[in-house]
Enzyme design. Structure first.
Site, PDB file in Angstrom:
ATOM      1  N   GLY A  59      -7.306 -88.474   6.555  1.00 49.39           N
ATOM      2  CA  GLY A  59      -6.622 -87.189   6.520  1.00 49.39           C
ATOM      3  C   GLY A  59      -6.981 -86.319   7.702  1.00 49.39           C
ATOM      4  CB  ILE A 104      -7.809 -82.328   5.058  1.00 48.41           C
ATOM      5  CG1 ILE A 104      -6.762 -82.068   3.957  1.00 48.41           C
ATOM      6  CG2 ILE A 104      -8.363 -83.736   4.958  1.00 48.41           C
ATOM      7  CD1 ILE A 104      -5.988 -80.804   4.134  1.00 48.41           C
ATOM      8  CB  THR A 135     -15.775 -82.283   0.305  1.00 48.81           C
ATOM      9  OG1 THR A 135     -16.165 -81.269   1.228  1.00 48.81           O
ATOM     10  CG2 THR A 135     -16.039 -81.812  -1.123  1.00 48.81           C
ATOM     11  CD  GLU A 159     -14.559 -88.050  12.068  1.00 48.20           C
ATOM     12  OE1 GLU A 159     -13.703 -88.315  12.922  1.00 48.20           O
ATOM     13  OE2 GLU A 159     -14.407 -87.177  11.197  1.00 48.20           O
ATOM     14  CG  ASP A 190     -15.941 -88.475   6.534  1.00 50.33           C
ATOM     15  OD1 ASP A 190     -14.720 -88.248   6.593  1.00 50.33           O
ATOM     16  OD2 ASP A 190     -16.795 -87.670   6.967  1.00 50.33           O
ATOM     17  CE  LYS A 244     -10.950 -70.638   2.478  1.00 50.75           C
ATOM     18  NZ  LYS A 244     -10.367 -71.024   1.166  1.00 50.75           N
TER      19      LYS A 244
END
Length: 215
Positions: free
Chosen positions: A7, A11, A15, A31, A83, A148
């Site tokens: 993604g 995004i 998490t 990553e 990830d 964020k």
């Protein structure tokens, strides 16, 4: 079981990968970002510096190297979450070529190296992931999540068009180019994995159900 999470930047891949690692008691391959010396330069370089230093090409080679190492380990151990992965890496190289940040010659070198790496994976006992989880969201959601997250080098307003270019082609990459495994799409416009426990539990159930279908 090998799960890859895909993604847009910001995004929520890390998490979700962390959640899945804890839930399935599996190793998580994150990553390579915090230890990546090229990434801040890629985001902050001027057009002239990009032209002379070739940061986009160097960045793709860095990621390709680290993702190749991760996917090899993940497929050998067969109980892992990634990830982002080597399968997604080509899409970023392609976008940077379309933006003129990577030359045709560089892209050809990159693709040859990637193809050689993918042939090496065919020699492993497990050839590919079991499932790719695609975190999909509106462009507004993507920008909100990037803000964020707060990495300073990702927040420059000049990067918005780069993010938009990446975002516009993601669905096409998932639908028409990725073919290594089954795909599960999670709508991140409707899900808050950080602050909503019910959302987290719902996503875990969806993933478990999809994995059970594959067994």
């Amino acid at each position: 079981m090998v799960i890859v999470v895909a993604g847009m930047i910001g995004i929520g891949k890390s998490t979700l990968a962390r959640m899945l690692g804890k839930h399935f008691n599996s190793e998580v391959f994150y990553e390579s970002v915090d230890d990546n010396p090229i990434l801040p330069l890629f985001y902050t370089a001027s057009d002239e510096e990009i032209e002379s230093k070739r940061y986009p090409f160097l960045l793709q080679l860095w990621f390709l190297d680290t993702r190749f190492k991760s996917i090899k380990q993940a497929l050998v151990k067969d109980n892992n979450v990634l990830d982002r992965s080597i399968y997604e890496d080509w899409y970023f190289a392609k976008v940077n070529k379309e933006l003129g940040r990577i030359s045709d010659l560089e892209f050809g070198v990159y693709e040859n190296l990637l193809n050689n790496m993918m042939e090496e994976l065919e020699e492993l006992p497990k050839k590919s992931p079991d499932i790719l989880i695609y975190l999909k969201g509106s462009f507004e959601t993507v920008l909100d999540r990037i803000c964020k997250r707060g990495r300073s080098y990702e927040l420059d307003s000049s990067l918005i068009e780069y993010y938009r270019k990446l975002w516009q082609g993601y669905d096409d990459w998932v639908q028409n180019h990725y073919n290594a495994s089954q795909i599960l799409v999670i709508d991140m416009d409707k899900v808050d994995l950080v602050n909503n426990k019910n959302d987290r539990e719902m996503v875990i159930r969806e993933i478990e159900n999809k994995l059970n279908e594959l067994r």
